[in-house]
Each structure stands twice: as structure tokens, then as C-alpha cells.
Design a protein around this motif. Sequence first.
Motif, PDB file in Angstrom:
ATOM      1  N   ALA A 183       6.279  -1.207 -59.329  1.00  0.00           N
ATOM      2  CA  ALA A 183       6.642  -0.394 -58.170  1.00  0.00           C
ATOM      3  C   ALA A 183       5.481   0.548 -57.893  1.00  0.00           C
ATOM      4  N   GLU A 206       9.551  -4.979 -54.362  1.00  0.00           N
ATOM      5  CA  GLU A 206       9.196  -4.239 -55.570  1.00  0.00           C
ATOM      6  C   GLU A 206      10.359  -4.266 -56.563  1.00  0.00           C
ATOM      7  N   PRO A 207      10.077  -4.047 -57.846  1.00  0.00           N
ATOM      8  CA  PRO A 207      11.163  -3.974 -58.826  1.00  0.00           C
ATOM      9  C   PRO A 207      11.978  -2.694 -58.713  1.00  0.00           C
ATOM     10  N   ALA A 208      11.425  -1.668 -58.113  1.00  0.00           N
ATOM     11  CA  ALA A 208      12.125  -0.403 -57.875  1.00  0.00           C
ATOM     12  C   ALA A 208      11.498   0.246 -56.651  1.00  0.00           C
ATOM     13  N   LEU A 209      12.185   1.221 -56.101  1.00  0.00           N
ATOM     14  CA  LEU A 209      11.710   1.869 -54.883  1.00  0.00           C
ATOM     15  C   LEU A 209      10.517   2.770 -55.178  1.00  0.00           C
ATOM     16  N   SER A 210       9.425   2.590 -54.461  1.00  0.00           N
ATOM     17  CA  SER A 210       8.275   3.501 -54.546  1.00  0.00           C
ATOM     18  C   SER A 210       8.233   4.358 -53.281  1.00  0.00           C
ATOM     19  N   HIS A 232      14.711  -3.694 -52.337  1.00  0.00           N
ATOM     20  CA  HIS A 232      13.462  -2.940 -52.383  1.00  0.00           C
ATOM     21  C   HIS A 232      12.349  -3.704 -51.663  1.00  0.00           C
ATOM     22  N   THR A 281      11.924   9.604 -51.842  1.00  0.00           N
ATOM     23  CA  THR A 281      11.149   8.744 -52.735  1.00  0.00           C
ATOM     24  C   THR A 281      10.156   9.536 -53.580  1.00  0.00           C
ATOM     25  N   GLY A 326      13.123   4.343 -66.452  1.00  0.00           N
ATOM     26  CA  GLY A 326      13.728   3.441 -65.483  1.00  0.00           C
ATOM     27  C   GLY A 326      13.249   3.664 -64.066  1.00  0.00           C
ATOM     28  N   ASP A 327      14.194   3.530 -63.115  1.00  0.00           N
ATOM     29  CA  ASP A 327      13.844   3.617 -61.699  1.00  0.00           C
ATOM     30  C   ASP A 327      13.386   5.006 -61.272  1.00  0.00           C
ATOM     31  N   ARG A 331       9.234   7.542 -58.863  1.00  0.00           N
ATOM     32  CA  ARG A 331       9.414   8.689 -57.969  1.00  0.00           C
ATOM     33  C   ARG A 331       8.909   9.992 -58.573  1.00  0.00           C
ATOM     34  N   ASP A 354       8.776   3.920 -69.903  1.00  0.00           N
ATOM     35  CA  ASP A 354       8.504   3.101 -68.718  1.00  0.00           C
ATOM     36  C   ASP A 354       7.374   3.666 -67.871  1.00  0.00           C
TER      37      ASP A 354
END
Length: 449
Positions: A183, A206-210, A232, A281, A326-327, A331, A354
Motif C-alpha cells: 500500500a 492495493e492491499p490496504a488504503l493509502s 482498495h 487517509t 495492519g491496515d 496511514r 508491519d
Amino acid sequence: MATSIVIVETPESQQLLIQKANASLSLQGSIRVPGDKSISHRALMLGAIAQGETTVEGLLLGEDPRSTASCFRALGAEISELNTERVRVQGAGIGQLIEPANILDAGNSGTTIRLMLGLLAGQPGQFFSVTGDASLRSRPMSRVVKPLRQMGAQIWGRQDGNLAPLAIQGQHLRPIHYHSPIASAQVKSCILLAGLMTEGETTVTEPALSRDHSERMLRAFGAQLSIDPETHSVTITGPAQLHGQPVIVPGDISSAAFWLVAGSIVPDSDLVIENVGVNPTRTGILEALAMMEADIELQNQREVAGEPVADLRVRHRQLKACEIGGDLIPRLIDEIPILAVAAAFAQGTTVIRDAAELRVKESDRLAVMAHQLNRLGARVTELPDGLEITGGTPLTGAEVDSHDDHRVAMSLAIAGLNAAGTTTINRAEAAAISYPNFTATLQQICREG
């Protein structure tokens, strides 16, 4: 003896000395932080490829945006002298950048080189060479070179295009659907900018929100985008035409983070940081500090030029340990160095995971922060993808080093506010990359009890 904050200039670099007095110290007052670095870069870049004039108010005057302005002037955009009041950008138009006579120098700015590559790759018949300082030349570029090559780009460089200097032969690009393994707003933005010059839809998943500053600004400039928050994914439709816009840059939450932590850990502190961008974000730092039970209040919430903005009030409170991963990491990725400082003063053991991405920033921020905080007496264990920090041990001033990393330099300065004796930060001038008046602001808000 009063607490003093002293800058010592040497022929090689700059030292920042924080001499902690016996008298109690608190941080008081209202301040403004420099303009958001991510938005400043994008305003200059989109203005440079848009038709007509773009005006930018509140631009960050750090070294990184100066690198962006210098590169795009060389590519044919007319950019007035940088200032915080109003910068005027007369765009060259999409696909109309000119081949420069000299090598483009991105300085220390990863955002400049990675986003610019997306635009240069789609300029058929034009040849470009790009480089940066020693730190930037060691940072991985394959994360953007790989998807650009899938779009038909021709890019050469050290380690098969993973390291600058890089050479680019502009081509007619084709749209792709790229599943990014990380991400990263830089990767996403690079591909979206390249997608402006393709025929059809270019999608990044993406694998997570950037952070989404590029999407917000591209829409404001007239690009066609669709966003699927569940997957995402972002899709841009090309070819596009962008039109110059007025841009107002809010204060950078990454810069505000230093004062949020400082106000939390220095007893009796009460600070207001005005006009800070609180794009959802980017607000991972607020969530992490809330998990640590910090006393932070969002006041006067509003929207400015499409970006949510608020004044942030922070008051001292004993922090508690937490787990961060994680996610949430994408951010707050830039704020982890100062979060490590917060954890050193929190009750219990904080674990950050992570965050292996930090090993390829301006420095290896995991290794550097662990080593430098331990020099001050903290208890920090380096993990493969993060840090384990046991708080509560009083810190003692020592000689530490920024490793030419702006976020490390400022984080160590905040740690020094709560360390007994004198903390000496070598290569402190690195702070100017994103916060040229950091030391002046620090001196402004220190109050003796």
C-alpha cells in the motif's frame, strides 16, 4: 538555568543542542505547521501538466518541493518563485513536457522521482535522465519501474532499473490493472499519472488504503476517476485533459505529529496546532495516539479546497502502551519515528509491526530510531518489521545522529525535551527537508515553570 535550544554550525553540518534545565518545562501556545508536503508536490506537478494557470497557496517551502519545482521548470513548465502566499504555475499540458538539456535532479525526494517517472514514461520520442542525492540513489525504484514497464515504458538504471540514476525513453503507454504488493501512495500515484496518457482504463488495486491526495486533486483538475473502497482500487480513464486550478495547501499532519507527541509527553503542556489537514487517509497518527489515551481534541473542523481541515488541541496526559500494525500502518507510515518517542514515555510495552517499508526511507528508520533512542536510555528492541518499546525509563541526554533523515532529526529533538541534561543532535539540518522553521517553532513554544 533555563532550558535552551541552541544551533551550532560546523563546516560539515549543523548540531541542535537541547539543554534541559532543572526548572519545569511546558509547551504552550498556538502554532501553524508548514504546508502538507504530499499536497505541495502534487499541486506543482499537476499544475505543470495542466492547461492554463494553477495557483498554489500555503506551499511547503522545504527542500523536497523545491526539487519538484526545479525538475518541472526544466521540463517546460513556468513556475514562479516559491513562497507561501501564492505560487503561479503555467502548465505545459499533458504529453507536452520537453526533453531537458541536463539531468533532472530530484534531490532527497522520493515523491518527486517516483511520481515524475510516471509522467516521463509516457512522453513519446523524448529522453530523460533522473538522479538524486546519495540517499535517494540507494532507495528502491523497482516498485514503480516494474508496473511502468508493464505499460510499455523503457527505463534503464542500476540493478536493472531498481536504483537511480535512471534513463527513460518516452513511449506510447498502454493501460493495465496493477495489483500492488504494497500500500503505497507513491506507487499508486505514479501509475495513475502514467494512465493520464493511455487509451483506456488504468487501475491500481492495493492491499490496504493509502493516502488519497492524488485522487482528490486529479478529480479537481478534471480527470475521470472511479474508486472502489471495498477492493482498495482506483481507476483512471485516459487520455485526459487537466485544467489549472486554485489549490490551498493545509498544514501537514506529519509535521503536526511532532507537536502532538511533544504536548502529550511534556508535563503541563497545552498546545493548539492550527489549520492541519485531517484527510482520513492520513489520520492514523490521531488513531494511534487515541489508543495511547492522548488528550487530543479536533476543533473548528471544516473543508478547504476539497481537503478536511481542523485545529488540533493537545494537552499533557500520561500515555499508555498499545499495539500498532495492519491496515493502520499505511496511514501513519511517516509518523512512526515520532510514535516511537511517544512509546518511550508510555506505560507498558508498545509493539509496532508491519512497518518494514521504513527500512527503505531516507534512512533505515527502524534501525536508526532503535539505536538513537537506546543511546538516550530508552528500551527499544528492533523487530524485522517494526519496534518493541518498553516505556517508563527516564531518558538522559546524549549525542545522537539524524542520519540525514528529517523525521529522525525532529523526533530526537522531541525526545530531548524530556531527557535530563543535554541532548546533541548531529546533522540536524535535515529537518529543513520538510520543516524549515522547526527549531524556531520549538523555541517559540517552550515555557519555563
